[in-house]
Design an enzyme around this catalytic site. Structure first.
Site, short mmCIF file in Angstrom:
data_model
loop_
_atom_site.label_atom_id
_atom_site.label_comp_id
_atom_site.label_asym_id
_atom_site.label_seq_id
_atom_site.Cartn_x
_atom_site.Cartn_y
_atom_site.Cartn_z
CG ASN A 148 -1.75 43.77 68.45
OD1 ASN A 148 -2.67 43.96 69.25
ND2 ASN A 148 -1.12 44.75 67.84
CG ASN A 204 -3.62 42.19 73.34
OD1 ASN A 204 -3.18 42.80 74.32
ND2 ASN A 204 -3.42 42.61 72.09
CD GLU A 205 -4.09 46.80 72.43
OE1 GLU A 205 -3.94 46.78 71.21
OE2 GLU A 205 -3.42 47.56 73.17
CD GLU A 207 -0.12 45.94 75.25
OE1 GLU A 207 0.14 46.83 74.42
OE2 GLU A 207 -0.65 44.86 74.95
#
Ligand code: AHR
Length: 498
Positions: free
Chosen positions: A71, A171-172, A291
């Protein structure tokens, strides 16, 4: 309890990409500051890196390490972390609401990964930033010299390019918590254009397109289908992330969660193949499970962290014995999908949901999950074989037909070894496993490593008390290609043959 397995050296799933044993260091909590880097620790080197931590990372033989987030990367300015230390700004780190001092940045991290024998998987910020910052970073790290950013790197003391090969496009980005969260359309467009520019700077890089943050996301798997319809031709991997927890204290159900992971992998692979078909493409998309872990023990403690502190103890899960069993099963899940999963990162590596913990000024120590991760990484190299397995099964709250035996087999032709990894999921009964290995004529048992704990599922380790550690007194005997092993109740087993 009895189970059977037939293993044949010609039933190959795929060669194993060693990068499935990767890990992850995020600028979060005490992962970097107080974990990897603690300049005033008595065991630190001249660069401030803890040598005891480096030694444990080397023991794990981690091949690749994702960095700097997570994050955190979605609001990160990579320029803050390079150049003279005294000029580096302190910033509000918005993802975890701490202060980032930027004492460690790209160059220091590259130095550290080299020192531990790993390569870097670098993530770029596609939250607050985009094409420009990403292409400049590739120029800074990978271009030899003679241009603004490559010469800046040289000015910073790094004459040779770092040649970072693997790059995550954000990311995400499907997660509403992500800074700069995007719809699938928005992300797909940005990711493909960023990928093109990065590849123009360095055509040798490999790129990872963001998949879903977990199977529970409402946009899964439409996110993969939409984003890949944009990025498919420009990227090599799509990412998967997943964390599990035993929140209801239901160990039988908990140990079955690797079946959920298996289903996740199959669904993403199918979605990739659907886009492949739509595009009439010849290219197969690979999976980067970048992850994965158990994460839930520290959730409550994290709600009490003071905002804007420096390197507070965040996400410091203390793992127990049952977590180690699930981690073993998750690793075996990658081996079973070695044809599609070519990278994976245990999240994370030091202090933050990590196999390695440190005390400030004190020792570094191994959590329970250190062991299955180390065994898989060290002994799980070669080709993944497809065993034919017959095992009794059970039903749990969320799963039916869960085999008590979970197993994966690795053949290392170069070293002439076979390794059987196995978990006995039965909580009260030992299992007798009969394996037919007649295609491995002349092999004998070298050792049978066991992580068992007399079914004390909640036992954990600490800096001064290692309750959970493996022994190599497992019972396995081989006679004319027939192997008989006893897998103790609730145990992780590594049966090494040569
Ligand atoms: O690994 C911890 C966090 O989990 C990462 O920062 C994020 O990508 C994920 O949600």
């Amino acid at each position: 309890l009895q189970a059977k397995m037939i293993v044949d050296k010609s039933f190959v799933i795929s060669p194993i990409d060693k990068r499935i044993y990767g890990s992850f260091i995020e600028h979060l909590g005490r992962a970097v500051y107080g974990g990897v880097y603690e300049p005033d620790h008595p065991d630190s080197d001249e660069k401030g890196f803890r040598k005891d931590v480096m030694q444990l990372v080397r023991e794990l033989q981690v091949p690749i390490i994702r960095y700097p987030g997570g994050n955190m990367v979605s609001a990160y300015n990579w320029e803050d972390g390079v150049g003279p230390l005294e000029e580096r700004p302190r910033r509000l780190e918005l993802a975890w609401r701490t202060i980032e001092t930027n004492e460690v940045g790209t160059n220091e991290f590259v130095d550290w990964t080299r020192a531990v024998g790993a390569e870097v998987m670098m993530a770029v910020n596609l939250g607050t930033r985009g094409i420009d910052a990403a292409r400049n970073l590739v120029e800074y790290t990978n271009h030899p010299g003679g241009t603004y950013y490559s010469d800046l790197r040289r000015k910073h003391g790094y004459e040779q390019p770092h040649k970072i090969k693997t790059w995550c496009l954000g990311n995400e980005m499907d997660g509403p918590w992500q800074i700069g969260h995007k719809t699938a359309e928005e992300y797909g467009r940005l990711a493909v254009e960023t990928a093109k520019a990065m590849r123009l700077v360095d055509p040798d890089i490999q790129l990872v397109s963001c998949g879903s943050s977990n199977t529970g996301m409402p946009t899964f798997p439409e996110w993969e289908a939409t984003t890949l319809s944009h990025t498919y031709d420009e990227v090599d991997f799509v990412s998967l992330h997943q964390y599990y927890g035993n929140r209801d204290n239901d160990p039988a159900n908990y140990l079955a969660l690797s079946l959920d992971m298996d289903h996740f992998i199959k669904t993403v692979a199918s979605t990739c193949d659907y886009i492949k078909a739509k595009k009439r493409s010849k290219k197969t998309m690979y999976l980067s499970f970048d992850e994965w872990n158990v994460w839930y023990h520290s959730n409550d403690a994290d709600t009490k962290i003071e905002p804007w502190s420096i390197a507070p103890p965040q996400l410091e899960d203390q793992y127990n014995f049952e977590d180690a069993l699930l981690v073993g099963s998750m690793l075996m899940t990658f081996l079973k999908h070695a044809d599609r999963v070519k990278m994976a990162c245990l999240a994370q590596l030091v202090n933050v949901i990590a196999p390695i913990m440190t005390e400030k000024g004190g020792p570094a120590w191994k959590q329970t999950i250190f062991y299955p991760y180390m065994h898989a990484s060290v002994y799980g190299r070669g080709v993944s074989l497809q065993p034919v397995v017959s095992s009794p099964k059970y039903d749990s709250k969320d799963f039916t037909d869960v085999p008590y035996l979970d197993s994966a087999v690795v053949y290392n032709e170069e070293e002439d070894t076979v390794t059987i990894f196995a978990v006995n999921r039965h909580l009260n009964e030992d299992m007798v496993l009969d394996s037919d290995l007649r295609s491995f004529d002349g092999y004998a048992v070298r050792e049978h490593i066991v992580l068992e704990n007399n079914a004390e599922l909640k036992a954990s380790n600490s800096a001064h008390n290692e309750q959970v550690k493996p022994h190599n007194q497992g019972q396995s005997k081989m006679d004319s290609g027939m192997l008989q092993s006893v897998l103790p109740k609730a145990s992780w087993n590594v049966i090494r043959l040569y």
